[in-house]
Enzyme design. Structure first.
Site, PDB file in Angstrom:
ATOM      1  CG  HIS A  14      -1.869  -0.856   1.171  1.00  0.00           C
ATOM      2  ND1 HIS A  14      -1.838  -2.431   1.359  1.00  0.00           N
ATOM      3  CD2 HIS A  14      -3.415  -0.802   0.773  1.00  0.00           C
ATOM      4  CE1 HIS A  14      -2.951  -2.829   1.388  1.00  0.00           C
ATOM      5  NE2 HIS A  14      -3.691  -2.023   1.021  1.00  0.00           N
ATOM      6  CG  ASP A  41      -3.894  -5.509  -4.265  1.00  0.00           C
ATOM      7  OD1 ASP A  41      -5.134  -5.115  -4.020  1.00  0.00           O
ATOM      8  OD2 ASP A  41      -3.077  -6.120  -3.362  1.00  0.00           O
TER       9      ASP A  41
END
Length: 402
Positions: free
Chosen positions: A248, A326
């Site tokens: 992230h 993702d």
């Protein structure tokens, strides 16, 4: 016209409302001038055509249904099917309505910002599906892994972390998956981005540090989801358990050699692909992560790597199901490339669906990256059709019918 500047959202909303107002005035005048009868007849004719199309589809084989729906879609609609986005808020606002119509997105992912109660969530999903006005209903997805990664805790029963489930064994994994699937499907959610097939991931997200124990639990969880009729996802190919940096935030390089990856990280993915007819029933997706694997591709993160997504996952492992990235807003890729570039490159690598979880402007950029590449010939229409055929088939086989 495609709007890309987030600062223009207020203008876009006003423009949308003004257009609705003008349309209402025009329809009112038509009614006064005697056009109402024509409008009613036209409306009836449109519904008769839709009914006839549905009747025709029911008489076709699944392959014929896929081709019939594909042929009815414009290029922009087909590209839209390949993008899954997040939307703001707990109601379907004007911005979200606009982008659903403008870009024909094929899927929505929900987060806590969208979830307040069972009734509100059902209403939101119903509004999304009814206002999308697409050839097929949308994928409505969520991340309900258990443990630290759960959504809507106030009304969606949260399963334990995968590590806890793994300690109980495969039977527990199947039981929890079936229970989660039932809870989510009752709300109108049809895709869950779980189970985690990574080996030894931190924060309790993996079933085990033993790849074969992970495979046993992932297999059982898959059975649980399949028994409930819910699409699930194996993530994060080719395995992020060795990652040292949260993707992230930034990219992480997995330094294990190819032989070591084959013996450990790839075991759960390879086992599931082999045991499920190579995914051809489209019961699950494979989510490709953003980490870098120099032994497999010295330049690109997995999600943008043809060597990993196409050569390894598709060709070597033989996977025939849906591939989704993702979230493209994660720092591992967003810190290094524009969203237009990541959208294009993910499709060139072999992704069927690109995921953009938070900002509508970023989703639009990813969409436009794919669109521009098709217009310039960098991505062929046949490449788009290849992915959209899988998407259509997956939706039809899971009851998401026109």
């Amino acid at each position: 016209m495609f709007l890309t500047d987030t600062s223009r959202r207020g203008f876009m909303r006003k423009k949308y409302k003004a257009a609705v107002g003008i349309l209402g005035a025009v329809l009112f005048l038509l009614a006064i001038l005697g056009g109402s009868l024509y409008a009613i007849r036209a409306h009836k004719t449109d519904h008769e055509k839709v009914a006839a199309a549905k009747h025709d589809l029911r008489g076709l084989t699944i392959d014929e249904q896929v081709e019939e729906i594909l042929s009815s879609m414009s290029v922009t609609e087909r590209i839209g099917q390949m993008v899954m986005v997040g939307i703001p808020g707990r109601t379907l606002d004007d911005d979200a309505r606009y982008v659903l119509h403008q870009f024909h997105y094929g899927g929505i992912i929900l987060f806590d910002r969208n979830l307040d109660s069972e009734e509100q969530t059902r209403r939101l999903i119903s509004d999304i599906q009814s206002h999308a006005d697409e050839e097929l209903p949308l994928f409505i997805a969520i991340d309900e892994e258990g443990g630290a990664v759960v959504r809507g805790e106030s009304f969606i029963p949260a399963p334990p972390a995968a590590q806890e489930v793994g300690q109980e064994g495969a039977a527990a994994a199947e039981r929890f998956a079936a229970s989660v699937a039932g809870d989510l499907m009752s709300l109108g959610i049809n895709v869950n981005f779980a189970p985690v097939a990574d080996v030894g991931a931190p924060d309790g997200r993996s079933y085990s540090t033993d790849p074969h124990e992970v495979l046993a639990c992932v297999r059982a969880a898959g059975n649980g989801y399949r028994s409930a009729g819910m699409i699930y996802a194996l993530k994060h190919f080719p395995g992020i358990g060795r990652g040292t940096v949260d993707s992230h935030e930034e990219i992480s390089s997995i330094e294990a050699g190819e032989e070591e990856l084959q013996k450990t990280d790839l075991v759960p993915f390879r086992g599931m692909i082999e045991e499920t007819g190579r995914g051809k029933d489209l019961d699950y997706m494979v989510m490709v992560g953003h980490l870098q694997y120099p032994a497999l591709d010295g330049e690109n993160p997995a999600s943008l790597s043809r060597a990993i997504t196409t050569d390894l996952l598709r060709s070597e492992l033989g996977y025939e199901g849906l591939v989704i990235t993702d979230d493209l807003e994660m720092g591992a890729v967003a810190n290094h490339l524009t969203f237009r570039a990541t959208g294009q490159r993910a499709v060139e690598a072999g992704a069927d669906i690109v995921l953009v979880c938070h900002e509508l402007a970023h989703a639009e950029d990813a969409y436009m990256g794919i669109y521009d590449a098709v217009q310039s010939g960098q991505i062929s229409e046949e490449r788009i059709n290849e992915s959209v055929r899988r998407i259509i088939r997956a939706k039809l086989t899971h009851g998401l019918i026109p």
